[in-house]
Scaffold this active site. Structure first.
Site, PDB file in Angstrom:
ATOM      1  N   GLU A 161       0.800  -1.252   0.059  1.00  0.00           N
ATOM      2  CA  GLU A 161       0.036   0.039  -0.100  1.00  0.00           C
ATOM      3  C   GLU A 161       0.907   1.445  -0.065  1.00  0.00           C
ATOM      4  OE1 GLU A 161      -4.100  -1.581   2.025  1.00  0.00           O
ATOM      5  OE2 GLU A 161      -2.573  -0.393   3.179  1.00  0.00           O
ATOM      6  N   GLU A 372      -5.222  -8.534   0.169  1.00  0.00           N
ATOM      7  CA  GLU A 372      -6.344  -8.110   1.347  1.00  0.00           C
ATOM      8  C   GLU A 372      -7.580  -8.072   1.271  1.00  0.00           C
ATOM      9  OE1 GLU A 372      -5.216  -5.088   4.119  1.00  0.00           O
ATOM     10  OE2 GLU A 372      -3.007  -5.462   4.147  1.00  0.00           O
TER      11      GLU A 372
END
Length: 466
Positions: A161, A372
């Site tokens: 991320e 995720e």
């Protein structure tokens, strides 16, 4: 690496390992932040957390019992190289060797992330990701890990991320080093991240290891509200803010030209972008893309109101909806018909399908892993420690259904990782916000594990599809 679809779950080093100063580990940026920064609003730390450092066998045994065939985890940079550069800590190498070997012994494919938010504090004190010297430091750290673990690890993620880490650290200001609305630093940090990632990918390929390497990008589906007056302009600006600097460089090896012009018009000094870096981008393209899918970015024209960030780390203690307004660029629109979690984030399963097709339409057939996907909520266990987390099951099933629908229609999806393997430290949200398929009783010093209803649901789901 097996070609079968991968079903697993994920954690991150600082969030689950504990052992924050054990066996030669260096001080991390989150160690310093959680120990005394008043912005650590819940007062929780990752000092012990789930104590995965000492309990990894038990946790991997539970993964195996639920039918998972892969585990995504991150390495603590400060556990491997305590000062971020220089001497390597053999005890850190030994720990991750034990984890990797135990995964493989149990038929679980390790998927290893090199950086998941937890920077060695020595580097943080030198400016962290805003200081260009970190690019080569990260590349050397990556080389150490590739040489130590690359004979067995066949799936690598360089950075988790890149955007969201930069966003929380430099726009929201809730993650260290806690800069607020610092757009200059935000774009500088992301640029250094994508450059460091490219250099690491280049090193990995030069070592001729038999595996694949990619990045993990957070939810990337930009959707423009129908009320928007300038939809094409708003979409391009929002795509550049959320996605293009990361995805265009990582997948295609090129900087998006429209972004450079956009930054200069906004008053951002782009001198951190160097011409010679273009060679690293071209030679450091990824093999696969990891997507952490939770929500869409629903946007419209910016109003004349000042730039403002909307972020909720107080859960039910706040009614704030997650979003941002960037004056002159765009602002998030709020769909009142869409459900949100208690932290103000939209729950929108359709974004899974839309995100996968966005990637296919923009970047072709690149392999994608859902690195995720999960649901955070408050939970109460019964007298036996059992949690009936029907809300999580319903949410995750809806997202998985959309993933399988996209896969059946031609998206190259290779795996899915539930976030998270067990309850863990949820950054500034502390321990009340729970994501795990397994409950950890943090009030009991023994930290007992209790599989939740979602654990058994996931086991059944995986067995029915595999």
């Amino acid at each position: 690496m097996s070609e079968k679809f991968l079903w697993g779950s994920a954690t991150a080093a600082y969030q689950c390992e504990g052992a924050w100063d054990a066996d030669g580990k260096g001080l991390g940026e989150w160690d310093v932040f959680s120990h005394g920064n008043p912005l650590n609003i819940n007062g929780a730390t990752g000092d012990v957390s789930c104590d995965f450092y000492h309990r990894y066998e038990e946790d991997i045994d539970l993964m195996k019992a639920s039918g998972q065939n892969t585990y995504r985890f991150s390495i603590s940079w400060a556990r491997i190289i305590p000062e971020g550069i220089g001497a390597v800590n053999q005890q850190g190498i030994d720990f991750y060797n034990r984890v990797i070997d135990y995964c493989l012994l149990n038929g679980i494919e390790p998927n290893v992330t090199l950086f998941h938010y937890d920077l060695p504090n020595a580097l943080a004190e030198q400016g962290g990701w805003a200081n260009r010297t970190i690019v080569d430091a990260f590349a050397e750290y990556a080389r150490v890990c590739f040489k130590a673990f690359g004979d067995r690890v066949k799936l690598w993620v360089t950075i988790n991320e890149l955007r969201y880490y930069a966003y929380c650290s430099n726009i929201v200001g809730n993650y260290p080093p806690n800069h607020k609305q610092d757009f200059q630093r935000y774009f500088t940090v992301i640029y250094h991240e994508v450059l460091a990632s490219a250099k690491a990918v280049k090193i990995y390929k030069s070592l001729e290891l038999k595996g694949e390497i990619g990045i993990a990008h957070d939810s990337c589906n930009v959707e423009v509200d129908t009320i928007t007056k300038n939809p094409e302009r708003v979409k391009l600006i929002a795509e550049n803010f959320y996605n293009n600097l990361i995805l265009d460089t990582a997948i295609n090896g090129v900087l998006p030209a429209s972004l450079i012009l956009q930054l200069q018009e906004f008053g951002i000094d782009t001198s951190f972008m160097k011409f010679d870096d273009t060679f690293d981008f071209r030679e450091g393209t990824i093999d696969f893309l990891g997507l952490n899918v939770y929500n869409r970015y629903y946007v419209t024209d910016s109003s004349d109101e000042p730039t403002e960030v909307f972020h909720n780390n107080k859960g039910a203690g706040s009614s704030m909806k997650e979003g941002i307004r960037i004056k002159g660029w765009f602002e998030n629109s709020f769909d009142l018909t869409t459900q949100r979690n208690l932290w103000g984030r939209e729950i929108y399963p359709q974004c899974m399908y839309d995100t996968l097709f966005d990637i296919k339409n923009k970047y072709g057939d690149i392999p994608v892993y859902i690195t995720e996907n999960g649901h955070g909520c408050y939970e109460t266990a019964d007298e036996n420690g059992y949690v009936e987390d029907d809300e999580r099951i319903a949410m995750m099933q809806a997202y998985i259904d959309k993933m399988l629908e996209a896969k059946s229609e031609g998206c190259n999806v290779k795996g899915y990782y539930a976030w998270s393997t067990m309850d863990l430290y949820s950054w500034v949200n502390g321990y009340e916000k729970r994501y795990g398929l397994v409950r950890v009783d943090f009030d009991d010093k023994r930290l007992p594990r209790y599989p939740k209803k979602s654990f058994y649901w996931y086991k059944e789901l995986v067995s029915s599809i595999i």
